[in-house]
Structures are given as C-alpha cells and as structure tokens.
Design an enzyme around this catalytic site. Structure first.
Site, mmCIF file in Angstrom:
data_model
loop_
_atom_site.group_PDB
_atom_site.id
_atom_site.type_symbol
_atom_site.label_atom_id
_atom_site.label_comp_id
_atom_site.label_asym_id
_atom_site.label_seq_id
_atom_site.Cartn_x
_atom_site.Cartn_y
_atom_site.Cartn_z
ATOM 1 N N GLU A 111 0.855 -1.189 0.000
ATOM 2 C CA GLU A 111 0.000 0.000 0.000
ATOM 3 C C GLU A 111 0.884 1.230 0.000
ATOM 4 O O GLU A 111 1.873 1.287 0.748
ATOM 5 C CB GLU A 111 -0.915 0.001 1.223
ATOM 6 C CG GLU A 111 -1.767 1.250 1.377
ATOM 7 C CD GLU A 111 -2.666 1.198 2.622
ATOM 8 O OE1 GLU A 111 -3.093 0.096 3.006
ATOM 9 O OE2 GLU A 111 -2.918 2.267 3.208
ATOM 10 N N GLU A 116 -2.681 11.197 3.385
ATOM 11 C CA GLU A 116 -3.638 10.945 4.461
ATOM 12 C C GLU A 116 -3.670 12.186 5.331
ATOM 13 O O GLU A 116 -2.620 12.736 5.671
ATOM 14 C CB GLU A 116 -3.219 9.755 5.322
ATOM 15 C CG GLU A 116 -3.560 8.415 4.771
ATOM 16 C CD GLU A 116 -3.333 7.313 5.804
ATOM 17 O OE1 GLU A 116 -4.310 6.656 6.192
ATOM 18 O OE2 GLU A 116 -2.178 7.125 6.207
#
Length: 233
Positions: A111, A116
C-alpha cells in the site's frame, strides 16, 4: 445533484464494518455522497441515521472509489489536486493498493498512501508505505506541515513518484519524504514491484483521526479537481 463518476474508470464501493480501521461511516454509491459538480469530484460525509442492507444502524455515510479491475500501473507519478475537509474525525485519503490484493491479502499486496489527513491535525498530512512487517501503526511514514494554518483552506497537489527501489512523496511540488528498501526493518520484503490501483475516500472516525466531536461540522466535503497518472519512460 451532479453526475456519477465514470463507471468505466471507477468502482464506487459500498459497505461498512470499519474497513479494518474502526471507521464509523457506511460507504454508499448515492449521489448525495459522491457526484461530479462544477468540474470536481465531490465526496461528502454526512451525519445521519443510516440503516445498512443487513439492518445495522450507522451514524455517518460517505464514499470510497477505486480503479481495481479498471486501471492499475507499475511505477510512475501518481498525482491529485485535492481540497481536504477539516475537523476532528475526518480522514481523507488518496492512495494505491497492490492489484494482487484479492489473492495476496493486505499488507502483502503493498500500500502507498500518497495523502492521508487527520482533520484535527489541521496543518499536517502524511505519506506512507505499508508491507509485510511494516504496516498499520508500524508503516514507514513521512509528514509534511503546511506553513498556513490549515491544509483545508485551499487545493493542494499531492503526488508520489514510484520507481523500482524508491517512493518519493511531494506536496505542491516540494519533496518531503523518500522511502527505499534500505528503510525497511531487517529481513522484511519490498513489495512495490507490481501494478497498483488507485483509491480515494473520505472516512469518518477510525484509528488515525479518532471520533468526531460535537464541534465537528457536518456535512464535510473532499473535493478532487483531478487525478493524473504518468508512466515512467
């Protein structure tokens, strides 16, 4: 209310149950949660009583889109111009997931979190990589802090440049982090050597941002001006 995302490019996911992160929202494909308007993709998080198909009551809805089965690429520059929401409990993300996710599972598939944002930490965003032995709270993470008070005050360009043995993270053209196999814990495997697909979502609550407070304003919007992918030459 606007048009739906192009189904030839995007899968709009539905579901709840925390998504492995103790998230509070239920993702829907309803136009009130995801639509195109005035040139932007809008993902809207709403505080509402929502009964899921299995009869479970949830307190928030939002949306999550992916290109799995539509588009995946190995290496290149992955870039998006995004305006993030603000407030405790907001968890917007623009990220990549290995296209062997269904067979290898997570985190073996790999990932790459290009952006974020934890809404309560208003001036800091994160770029991370996750793999076997360095995932979740042990991911390899770099952080970028804006000079202005809030990341949510304007659009910003978030990007990752990915090559065989490096992932570099950028905000508005500024390099702020690089991860290579040398950064991995001893004996762990670099899994960024196969195609990944794109994911963009707006979570509510969960392990990173915590739950919304009474002062958290709803609805909240994640605005995406564009997502672009460039191949390596």
């Amino acid at each position: 209310m606007g048009s739906a995302p192009d189904p030839s490019k995007w899968v709009v996911e539905s579901g709840g149950n925390g998504w492995g992160n103790d998230e509070l929202e239920y993702y829907t494909a309803r136009s009130k949660n995801v639509h195109l308007e005035k040139g932007n993709l809008i993902i809207e998080a709403i505080k509402e009583k929502f009964i899921t198909p299995s009869g479970v009551e949830r307190s928030y809805t939002s949306a999550r889109l992916k290109t799995e089965g539509r588009f995946a690429q190995k290496y290149g520059r992955f870039e998006a111009r995004i305006k993030v929401p603000y407030g405790r409990g907001m968890w917007p993300a623009f990220w990549l997931l290995g296209d062997d996710f269904s067979s290898a599972g997570w985190p073996a598939c790999g990932e790459i979190d290009i952006m974020e944002d934890s809404g309560s930490k208003s001036s800091t965003i994160h770029g991370s990589i996750h793999g076997p032995g360095y995932s979740g709270g042990s991911s390899l993470t770099s952080s970028f802090t804006f000079s202005n008070p809030r990341a949510a005050d304007d659009f910003h360009i978030f990007a990752a440049e990915w090559e065989p043995e490096a992932v570099r993270f950028y905000v508005d053209g500024q390099l702020y982090g690089t991860k290579t196999p040398a950064d991995l814990p001893a004996g762990k495997r670099w899994v960024f050597d196969h195609p990944f697909f794109v994911v963009v979502n707006l979570a509510v609550g969960g392990n990173l941002p915590g739950s919304p407070e009474d002062s958290t304003v709803f609805p909240q919007q994640l605005l995406v001006d564009y997502i672009r992918v460039y191949s390596r030459r």
